[in-house]
Design a protein around this motif. Sequence first.
Motif, PDB file in Angstrom:
ATOM      1  N   SER A  41       0.816  -1.213   0.000  1.00  0.00           N
ATOM      2  CA  SER A  41       0.000   0.000   0.000  1.00  0.00           C
ATOM      3  C   SER A  41       0.850   1.264   0.000  1.00  0.00           C
ATOM      4  O   SER A  41       0.540   2.239  -0.684  1.00  0.00           O
ATOM      5  CB  SER A  41      -0.928   0.002   1.222  1.00  0.00           C
ATOM      6  N   LEU A  42       1.947   1.239   0.766  1.00  0.00           N
ATOM      7  CA  LEU A  42       2.840   2.395   0.797  1.00  0.00           C
ATOM      8  C   LEU A  42       3.480   2.613  -0.573  1.00  0.00           C
ATOM      9  O   LEU A  42       3.585   3.744  -1.045  1.00  0.00           O
ATOM     10  CB  LEU A  42       3.918   2.192   1.858  1.00  0.00           C
ATOM     11  N   GLY A  43       3.889   1.513  -1.206  1.00  0.00           N
ATOM     12  CA  GLY A  43       4.422   1.643  -2.564  1.00  0.00           C
ATOM     13  C   GLY A  43       3.397   2.208  -3.513  1.00  0.00           C
ATOM     14  O   GLY A  43       3.717   3.045  -4.369  1.00  0.00           O
ATOM     15  N   GLY A  44       2.147   1.769  -3.366  1.00  0.00           N
ATOM     16  CA  GLY A  44       1.092   2.320  -4.211  1.00  0.00           C
ATOM     17  C   GLY A  44       0.874   3.797  -3.980  1.00  0.00           C
ATOM     18  O   GLY A  44       0.675   4.572  -4.925  1.00  0.00           O
TER      19      GLY A  44
ATOM     20  N   ALA B  43      -4.152  11.988  -7.551  1.00  0.00           N
ATOM     21  CA  ALA B  43      -4.014  11.991  -6.092  1.00  0.00           C
ATOM     22  C   ALA B  43      -5.108  11.195  -5.404  1.00  0.00           C
ATOM     23  O   ALA B  43      -4.969  10.815  -4.239  1.00  0.00           O
ATOM     24  CB  ALA B  43      -4.018  13.422  -5.566  1.00  0.00           C
ATOM     25  N   GLY B  44      -6.202  10.922  -6.119  1.00  0.00           N
ATOM     26  CA  GLY B  44      -7.292  10.151  -5.528  1.00  0.00           C
ATOM     27  C   GLY B  44      -6.840   8.775  -5.098  1.00  0.00           C
ATOM     28  O   GLY B  44      -7.101   8.343  -3.968  1.00  0.00           O
ATOM     29  N   TYR B  45      -6.142   8.070  -5.979  1.00  0.00           N
ATOM     30  CA  TYR B  45      -5.662   6.747  -5.612  1.00  0.00           C
ATOM     31  C   TYR B  45      -4.556   6.848  -4.567  1.00  0.00           C
ATOM     32  O   TYR B  45      -4.440   5.997  -3.684  1.00  0.00           O
ATOM     33  CB  TYR B  45      -5.152   5.995  -6.844  1.00  0.00           C
ATOM     34  N   SER B  46      -3.761   7.903  -4.637  1.00  0.00           N
ATOM     35  CA  SER B  46      -2.711   8.094  -3.642  1.00  0.00           C
ATOM     36  C   SER B  46      -3.315   8.256  -2.254  1.00  0.00           C
ATOM     37  O   SER B  46      -2.819   7.688  -1.274  1.00  0.00           O
ATOM     38  CB  SER B  46      -1.867   9.323  -3.998  1.00  0.00           C
ATOM     39  N   LEU B  47      -4.416   9.015  -2.158  1.00  0.00           N
ATOM     40  CA  LEU B  47      -5.082   9.208  -0.867  1.00  0.00           C
ATOM     41  C   LEU B  47      -5.672   7.896  -0.374  1.00  0.00           C
ATOM     42  O   LEU B  47      -5.573   7.556   0.812  1.00  0.00           O
ATOM     43  CB  LEU B  47      -6.172  10.269  -1.014  1.00  0.00           C
ATOM     44  N   PHE B  48      -6.296   7.147  -1.281  1.00  0.00           N
ATOM     45  CA  PHE B  48      -6.831   5.833  -0.945  1.00  0.00           C
ATOM     46  C   PHE B  48      -5.719   4.915  -0.423  1.00  0.00           C
ATOM     47  O   PHE B  48      -5.875   4.238   0.599  1.00  0.00           O
ATOM     48  CB  PHE B  48      -7.492   5.236  -2.187  1.00  0.00           C
ATOM     49  N   ALA B  49      -4.578   4.902  -1.118  1.00  0.00           N
ATOM     50  CA  ALA B  49      -3.464   4.061  -0.697  1.00  0.00           C
ATOM     51  C   ALA B  49      -2.895   4.523   0.646  1.00  0.00           C
ATOM     52  O   ALA B  49      -2.471   3.696   1.465  1.00  0.00           O
ATOM     53  CB  ALA B  49      -2.366   4.060  -1.763  1.00  0.00           C
ATOM     54  N   LEU B  50      -2.878   5.849   0.881  1.00  0.00           N
ATOM     55  CA  LEU B  50      -2.370   6.374   2.152  1.00  0.00           C
ATOM     56  C   LEU B  50      -3.222   5.890   3.318  1.00  0.00           C
ATOM     57  O   LEU B  50      -2.692   5.388   4.322  1.00  0.00           O
ATOM     58  CB  LEU B  50      -2.351   7.906   2.114  1.00  0.00           C
ATOM     59  N   THR B  51      -4.536   6.038   3.209  1.00  0.00           N
ATOM     60  CA  THR B  51      -5.396   5.622   4.322  1.00  0.00           C
ATOM     61  C   THR B  51      -5.365   4.102   4.498  1.00  0.00           C
ATOM     62  O   THR B  51      -5.458   3.603   5.622  1.00  0.00           O
ATOM     63  CB  THR B  51      -6.839   6.104   4.108  1.00  0.00           C
TER      64      THR B  51
END
Length: 406
Positions: free
Chosen positions: A158-161, A266-274
Amino acid sequence: MPLLNKVRTAVPGGPGGDTARSLSRLRSALTLFFALDGFLFAGWVVRIPAIKQQTGASASDLGLALLGVSAGAVVTMTLTGRLCRRYGSHAVTVVTGVLLSLSIALPALTHTPFALGLVLLLFGAAYGGINVAMNSAAVDLVAALRRPVMPSFHAAFSLGGMLGAGLGGLVAGSLSPTTHLLCLTVAGLLLTAAAGPVLLRRPSPAPPEQTPTSADRPRGAAGSRGLVVVFGVIALCTAYGEGALADWGALHLEQDLHAHPGVAAAGYSLFALTMTVGRLSGTALLERLGQTRTLVAGGATAAAGMLLGALAPSVWAALLGFAVTGLGLANIFPVAVARAGALAGPSGVAAASTLGYGGMLLGPPSIGFLADWFSLPVALTTVAVLAAGAAVIGYAARNARVPEAG
């Protein structure tokens, strides 16, 4: 509690600090491969809108092309287990890491939906292969360490994503898809060259001597297989959402809500962050709520978040929905795989993981067809439906446990 959820500090192999250091290096190298997998996959998905435009694909054309990822992965997943048994999961992980790094550059070189589908077959084959191989290696390492470190590997993915999507969003307006994906190829090969020798020099660790665990207790084999399938379906339902958001989230924000390409990425980045935050805190959550409540609460939270993300009229509300969805889905997949492993050992982990990754790969093309028949926002609500289904199944299976579970 099941063995997979107990923290053990003893490392098999005798007094050996050398053994402990060797296992620590293996864990670090495997963690890097999980992160690399997420990084490369996210780098590809944030460029899907640009490649869709480049190939002139409709939503259904894109869905068919994305089916190439699924088809390639499914074929490889059925073969990778045999390859791991013959050559070792470490060697297969390294080889598929090289193939994944090389194949990610190919989609940007296509100009028709048909050509895109063909190269995505290769990309999917590499993606499916590395996921089975590195999870097999991780199962062996978890058994050798006698510590429940599997969630940390998924957190690395997830962090890599998150990093891949974040960097993709930063360069989306300045680099062409071709340049961007070629840079990912170089990065992937360099990281594989750094971590690969650690795996190649060390065979998979032998499991510790068997203790009286659930795997040794007599039980109905058919019943165990059935329960493994149940938890595999839970993993599938939630991984469907992860795959759908990865491939269609940015397009939904850009096409339906008219977000800037960088914001859409950034949408997927935010999803991956949470999701990363949720997985890093997963152990504490499990200790507080238990496995069943974690499954039910996670599924319900993800369902609510995805309804907001799919149907919200504004970009920022949709981004909030994506973030809530990531928190909800974060620990369902690892918990489902752990339950399957507690019931049937490593074979249960493998079966549930394969079903789960199947959901991740089959979700995107399904969304594409539904988007053509209805609309993309409506298609994305299926993520909420399946997340709610996972919560219901998790509650129904609350009494499925190994004898020492409590």
